[in-house]
Scaffold this active site. Sequence first.
Site, PDB file in Angstrom:
ATOM      1  N   CYS A  14       0.849  -1.200   0.000  1.00  0.00           N
ATOM      2  CA  CYS A  14       0.000   0.000   0.000  1.00  0.00           C
ATOM      3  C   CYS A  14       0.881   1.245   0.000  1.00  0.00           C
ATOM      4  O   CYS A  14       0.615   2.219  -0.728  1.00  0.00           O
ATOM      5  CB  CYS A  14      -0.899   0.019   1.238  1.00  0.00           C
ATOM      6  SG  CYS A  14      -2.003  -1.398   1.388  1.00  0.00           S
ATOM      7  N   ASP A 440      34.946  22.873  14.119  1.00  0.00           N
ATOM      8  CA  ASP A 440      35.301  24.284  14.220  1.00  0.00           C
ATOM      9  C   ASP A 440      35.816  24.513  15.638  1.00  0.00           C
ATOM     10  O   ASP A 440      35.262  23.976  16.599  1.00  0.00           O
ATOM     11  CB  ASP A 440      34.064  25.145  13.950  1.00  0.00           C
ATOM     12  CG  ASP A 440      34.340  26.613  14.143  1.00  0.00           C
ATOM     13  OD1 ASP A 440      35.318  27.104  13.552  1.00  0.00           O
ATOM     14  OD2 ASP A 440      33.591  27.264  14.887  1.00  0.00           O
ATOM     15  N   ASP A 638      29.059  26.128  14.801  1.00  0.00           N
ATOM     16  CA  ASP A 638      27.998  26.871  15.480  1.00  0.00           C
ATOM     17  C   ASP A 638      27.797  28.274  14.951  1.00  0.00           C
ATOM     18  O   ASP A 638      26.885  28.966  15.381  1.00  0.00           O
ATOM     19  CB  ASP A 638      28.289  26.952  16.980  1.00  0.00           C
ATOM     20  CG  ASP A 638      29.452  27.887  17.283  1.00  0.00           C
ATOM     21  OD1 ASP A 638      30.363  27.987  16.433  1.00  0.00           O
ATOM     22  OD2 ASP A 638      29.455  28.516  18.360  1.00  0.00           O
ATOM     23  N   ASP A 642      29.962  29.026   9.472  1.00  0.00           N
ATOM     24  CA  ASP A 642      30.057  27.564   9.348  1.00  0.00           C
ATOM     25  C   ASP A 642      28.994  27.005   8.405  1.00  0.00           C
ATOM     26  O   ASP A 642      29.067  25.843   8.014  1.00  0.00           O
ATOM     27  CB  ASP A 642      29.887  26.895  10.725  1.00  0.00           C
ATOM     28  CG  ASP A 642      31.019  27.234  11.681  1.00  0.00           C
ATOM     29  OD1 ASP A 642      32.153  27.403  11.202  1.00  0.00           O
ATOM     30  OD2 ASP A 642      30.761  27.337  12.890  1.00  0.00           O
TER      31      ASP A 642
END
Length: 848
Positions: A14, A440, A638, A642
């Site tokens: 289905c 980072d 963050d 970035d």
Amino acid sequence: MKQYNVTGMSCAACQARVEKAVSAVPGVDSCAVSLLTNSMGVEGSADAAAIIKAVEDAGYGASVKASEDANSSSVPNYDNDLKDTETPKIRNRLIASVIILLPLMYVTMGHMLWDWPLPGFLDGNHIAMGIYELILAATIMVINQRFFISGFKGLAHRAPNMDTLVAMGSAASFIYSVYALFAMTSAQLSGDSTRVMELMDEFYFESAAMILTLITVGKLLEAVSKGRTTNALKDLMKLAAKTAVVIVDGKEAEVPIEQVKIGDRFVVRPGDNIPVDGVVVEGSSAVNEAALTGESIPVDKAVGDTVSAATSNESGYMVCEATRVGKDTTLSQIIQMVSDAAATKAPIAKIADRVSGVFVPAVILIALITFVIWMLVGQPVGYALARAISVLVISCPCALGLATPVAIMVGNGRGAKNGIMFKTAVSLEETGKTQIVALDKTGTITKGEPKVIGVFEAEGIDDVDLIRTAFALESKSEHPLAKAIVERGLEDGMEPADISDFKAHAGSGLSATLDGENIYGGNGDFIKKYVAIDEESLGLADTLANKGETPLFFAKGNRFLGIISVADVIKDDSPEAIRHLKNMGIHVVMLTGDNEKTAQAIVKEAGVDEVISGVKPDGKEEVIRKLQEYGKVAMVGDGINDAPALTRADIGIAIGAGTDVAIDAADVVVVKSRLSDVAAAIRLSKATLRNIHENLFWAFFYNVIGIPLAAGAYIHAFGWTLNPMFGAAAMSLSSFCVVTNALRLNLFKMHDSSKDKSMKNTLGHDMLINNNVTNKEENNTMEITVNGMMCQHCEAHVKEALEKIAGVEEATANHEANLVTLKTSADVAEADLKAAVEGAGYEFAGIR
């Protein structure tokens, strides 16, 4: 992505049918249907009415989810989306079926096998027994008519599903039994008692009824288990407040949460849940954020701090100002993220999708072949029919369809409870395949905020006097390093002393007057202009610089007071988190714009495998591109700068305390901003993928073994045969086993690193690429002397100013050597260099 509810699906066939129908609608870019949540996620510009019509034309029902209808300023209504309306219906059908089945089985099994006594109207009357069985079996078939409606509707749409197999098996048993009943009646009227007894054994009324009842048992178990897979999402939804106490015209009034607007001030008393995201404007308290972050220790909140919806006020009275309401709150975004992940499809699910598309037609064909073969070898019709029916009812496409989504839902819910958000099923699957993690530095490995590391007073100087002088001077400065000293002074309970004649000497230091004496603060060269600095202190400054710290010199009058060292400190859990990543065989790379000496100091403390220093903000994306030549890369960051790297990486992981841009660009969001959660996310992904493999293995293994057994392929070799009723029982339990196995993920300890060492180390921990990977092939290298740089932030200012000059590809600054190295792709005029340096507030001292 727009989400819809889909009704009428019973198995993976289905699901495949709906996906195919919707994908054919003009304007649909992608479509993912979830059998687990009976939902569908659609991306593209297609009209909702056209999509719903396509689903209905395929033989199913569809509607836009209630949460999608809510306008942007209101609180999403998620309750209806996950409300379980099927389980009560299935339970009622099962109870009614069992009540009717018991007297049927008493006659067919109890009397036939164990000679239990029968009521007078049945005793010795075979035709009456047949009619009795027919009536009870037909009643159960009416109770479970949905199998026949769905099954034969699918057949009519040339899209047979699991219900088609059940309906065909039950109907075949019933129809053949009705034929046997009429034949037995004819034989009894003709006086052929032997034939009557033979035909009595050809009744399969109990099989027709038992198949439906057992399948219903399986459906109930499956529904209950499926409900548990969404418990994490339901728990999050329960946290949403229904009302809020807002301040209107100076008075408190309780209003529905839908009426809270941005800018409204609301009251939070001890024990209350915070209704919307906001900022504290009055009062203070400890707030339990476990609901969003999984961290049980309350967090202190004071004026200026942010609070999030669904967190709990533990103690004090607070007045907050609403900053995010409705769909924009952190809670709503988390719920939406988990819901979207459930509505998407993992790549591994495509294996089951391809099989599901042809599974049911193939089973029907196998059942027909089984019937024909047994008839050709001389077996009675009843025997051949029993084998064919067993094939129909033991086959289970449901297990295939549920194998992936149940594990994805449980894994994603488990992550959500611990502050780890996977945006899609793809990201949950792919995170565990990470071979390289690029981190980072600022805000990810380090806290991103300079802190005072050490206070080194000169001989005969009190450290309190040194800090007091530095605090008074730096409290007037906007420099990032000044904030660290101001924080230290406040921690020591000091008040900044009144100073006059404050002056900032660009790139060098500060001066002012305190208590009638001149005070100075800055780099060594600046302080030397006013006081003598002993050789021991100068040597200490070099040592601190080699450790990645920035030494700040201070003097008062004609006395040198000492040195205060400042640095961006590593987060407490970073070294351990990096060690966990390495134990999993992951190569850990740190990206930073710092110079090599500062970067190496961080490397020693953090323990990363490789550092790439001097990376420009727009150069991180190129670093990721080069790292991808060596394996699958996860980028952790963050900041706004970035975002390109997060998008370029195979998996982008955003630290939750970062910017919205970074979070939007990422595939995974770590709410608690802890690097250790990156390792936990990878472990959880691996465990989920392993669970999916187990589920798929069981689903395929069950069908590969079960279908030949039902067909009678093992009769001559081992004497094994399978009654249709046992086939139905096996089918019922197969889906239940898959869902139950997925629920084991709730017991998985994602922060337990004890088994990490057993994972294969794929790349080792040697250097993969050379440092400064972003550097291009340059025609020229030149060095210039720049005076006045005193810290890493000064280096960054000079770097940014010089790299704006046409022809300057990269500038690497070193404040300790007063040196800037330029890599150029064209001739650069000295006048341009001088203008850029002086424009940034520093002294240009010529080209070396």
